[in-house]
Design a protein around this motif. Structure first.
Motif, short mmCIF file in Angstrom:
data_model
loop_
_atom_site.label_atom_id
_atom_site.label_comp_id
_atom_site.label_asym_id
_atom_site.label_seq_id
_atom_site.Cartn_x
_atom_site.Cartn_y
_atom_site.Cartn_z
N ASP A 17 -8.57 -2.86 17.18
CA ASP A 17 -9.01 -3.95 16.29
C ASP A 17 -9.28 -3.39 14.90
OD1 ASP A 17 -8.81 -6.19 17.81
OD2 ASP A 17 -10.78 -5.93 18.74
N SER A 18 -9.86 -2.19 14.87
CA SER A 18 -10.19 -1.58 13.58
C SER A 18 -10.16 -0.07 13.73
CB SER A 18 -11.60 -2.05 13.17
OG SER A 18 -11.99 -1.42 11.98
N VAL A 19 -9.51 0.61 12.79
CA VAL A 19 -9.55 2.08 12.75
C VAL A 19 -9.71 2.50 11.29
CG1 VAL A 19 -8.11 2.72 14.73
CG2 VAL A 19 -7.02 2.23 12.53
N GLY A 20 -10.03 3.77 11.07
CA GLY A 20 -10.00 4.29 9.71
C GLY A 20 -8.57 4.19 9.20
N SER A 21 -7.69 4.97 9.83
CA SER A 21 -6.29 4.99 9.42
C SER A 21 -5.42 5.21 10.67
CB SER A 21 -6.08 6.14 8.43
OG SER A 21 -4.75 6.60 8.48
N THR A 22 -4.39 4.41 10.83
CA THR A 22 -3.51 4.59 12.01
C THR A 22 -2.79 5.94 11.92
OG1 THR A 22 -1.72 3.36 10.92
CG2 THR A 22 -3.13 2.12 12.44
N ASN A 23 -2.53 6.44 10.70
CA ASN A 23 -1.91 7.77 10.59
C ASN A 23 -2.84 8.84 11.16
OD1 ASN A 23 0.37 6.76 9.24
ND2 ASN A 23 0.46 8.54 7.89
N LEU B 23 -5.28 -0.70 0.82
CA LEU B 23 -6.16 -1.80 1.23
C LEU B 23 -5.59 -2.45 2.48
CD1 LEU B 23 -6.96 -3.49 -2.21
CD2 LEU B 23 -8.47 -2.06 -0.83
N SER B 24 -6.43 -2.60 3.50
CA SER B 24 -5.90 -3.01 4.80
C SER B 24 -6.74 -4.09 5.49
CB SER B 24 -5.82 -1.79 5.73
OG SER B 24 -5.21 -0.70 5.10
N PRO B 25 -6.87 -5.27 4.85
CA PRO B 25 -7.64 -6.34 5.50
C PRO B 25 -6.87 -6.94 6.67
CG PRO B 25 -6.59 -7.18 3.52
CD PRO B 25 -6.26 -5.71 3.58
N VAL B 26 -7.59 -7.73 7.50
CA VAL B 26 -6.93 -8.46 8.59
C VAL B 26 -5.82 -9.33 7.98
CG1 VAL B 26 -7.27 -10.27 10.33
CG2 VAL B 26 -9.02 -8.49 10.00
N GLY B 27 -4.68 -9.37 8.66
CA GLY B 27 -3.55 -10.17 8.16
C GLY B 27 -2.35 -9.31 7.83
N GLY B 28 -2.61 -8.02 7.51
CA GLY B 28 -1.50 -7.12 7.21
C GLY B 28 -1.01 -6.44 8.49
N LYS C 167 -5.40 -3.90 13.71
CA LYS C 167 -5.54 -5.22 13.06
C LYS C 167 -6.04 -5.05 11.63
CE LYS C 167 -7.60 -9.57 14.51
NZ LYS C 167 -8.51 -10.15 15.51
N LYS C 168 -6.91 -4.05 11.44
CA LYS C 168 -7.32 -3.70 10.07
C LYS C 168 -7.66 -2.21 10.01
CE LYS C 168 -12.24 -4.58 10.26
NZ LYS C 168 -13.44 -5.04 9.67
#
Ligand code: BTN
Length: 244
Positions: free
Chosen positions: A5-11, A45-50, A31-32
């Motif tokens: 649902d939320s992470v710092g960075s997927t990389n 910038l990585s809000p919900v929706g991207g 998700k964000k």
């Protein structure tokens, strides 16, 4: 696939999974992101929706291929956006996906080296998909657009993820079948707005101005300048208007 649902960075998550022994093909999606990373230490910038995801490509290919995998991924994002009906998409060297002069997606390729010196490549992709730009948090660094702004409706994050990853897989298979990135480089040349443009490139404190002529077999940009042909490995490109 690992979904958060939320992470710092997927990389960063993908790097951790690689260090723990996960290999090629693992996809980390969120998700964000609370600390999304862009190139050159910038934030994304990585809000919900991207759409935010990273793939481990534990290379059958050597790590020198990392820039080429960035170009390959750009071609994959291009085709997937085209399938969604986004018009006027182009690729800007090295890894920006543009609609006209606005950025719609970015790609961050990182090489991870383990203590035993084995290496992996992480390809991270961020697409501004369902978050209209007027609702983005403050801090956008350049003109930006989103899929929803371009086509006027929300689209499925899952479908775009599948489309991009399938396209990456298809392109990787062509690379492997031919033991060469030549086909991908030709594809990138066709989709790029950089080749043939007058450019200004900021590269580690230096500024290079000239005509972008081509990319070489390593994915570097070849720029004709007053001092001769320059090979640019890293940098931020701005397009210059020609004087008419
Ligand atoms: C850029 O244009 O500077 C690259 C942006 C890459 C953003 C994506 S979002 C998913 C992955 N995780 C990150 O922290 N960054 C990449």
């Amino acid at each position: 696939m690992k979904y958060f649902d939320s992470v710092g960075s997927t990389n960063s998550e993908a790097k951790n999974f690689f260090i723990q022994g996960e290999t090629e093909g693992l996809i980390v999606v969120a998700k964000k992101q609370t600390a999304g990373c862009g190139r050159k230490g910038r934030s994304w910038l990585s809000p919900v929706g991207g759409l935010y995801f990273s793939i481990i490509l534990n290379p059958r290919l050597s790590t020198e291929a990392a820039p080429l995998l960035g170009l390959l991924s750009g071609c994959a994002v291009f085709q997937s956006l085209l399938s969604l009906g986004v018009k006027n998409v182009s690729l800007k060297w090295p890894n920006d996906v543009m609609v006209g002069e606005k950025k719609i997606a970015g790609i961050l390729c990182e090489v991870v080296t383990m203590e035993d010196e084995s290496t992996g490549i992480i390809v991270g992709i961020g697409v501004n998909q369902n978050c209209p730009i007027v609702r983005m948090p403050a801090g956008l660094q350049w003109p930006t657009t989103s899929v929803v702004d371009e086509i006027g409706k929300e689209t499925s994050l899952e479908s775009l993820l599948c489309s991009i990853t399938n396209e990456i897989d298809r392109l990787l298979q062509t690379v492997e079948a031919k033991s060469s990135f030549a086909g991908v480089l030709n594809e990138w040349r066709k989709l790029s707005s950089t080749i043939g443009a007058w450019v200004r490139i900021h590269e580690e404190g230096k500024i290079i101005v000239g005509l972008a002529k081509d990319i070489d077999t390593d994915g570097a940009l070849l720029v004709e300048t007053d001092e001769g042909l320059r090979t640019v490995i890293e940098g931020d490109v701005s397009y210059l208007r020609t004087l008419e």
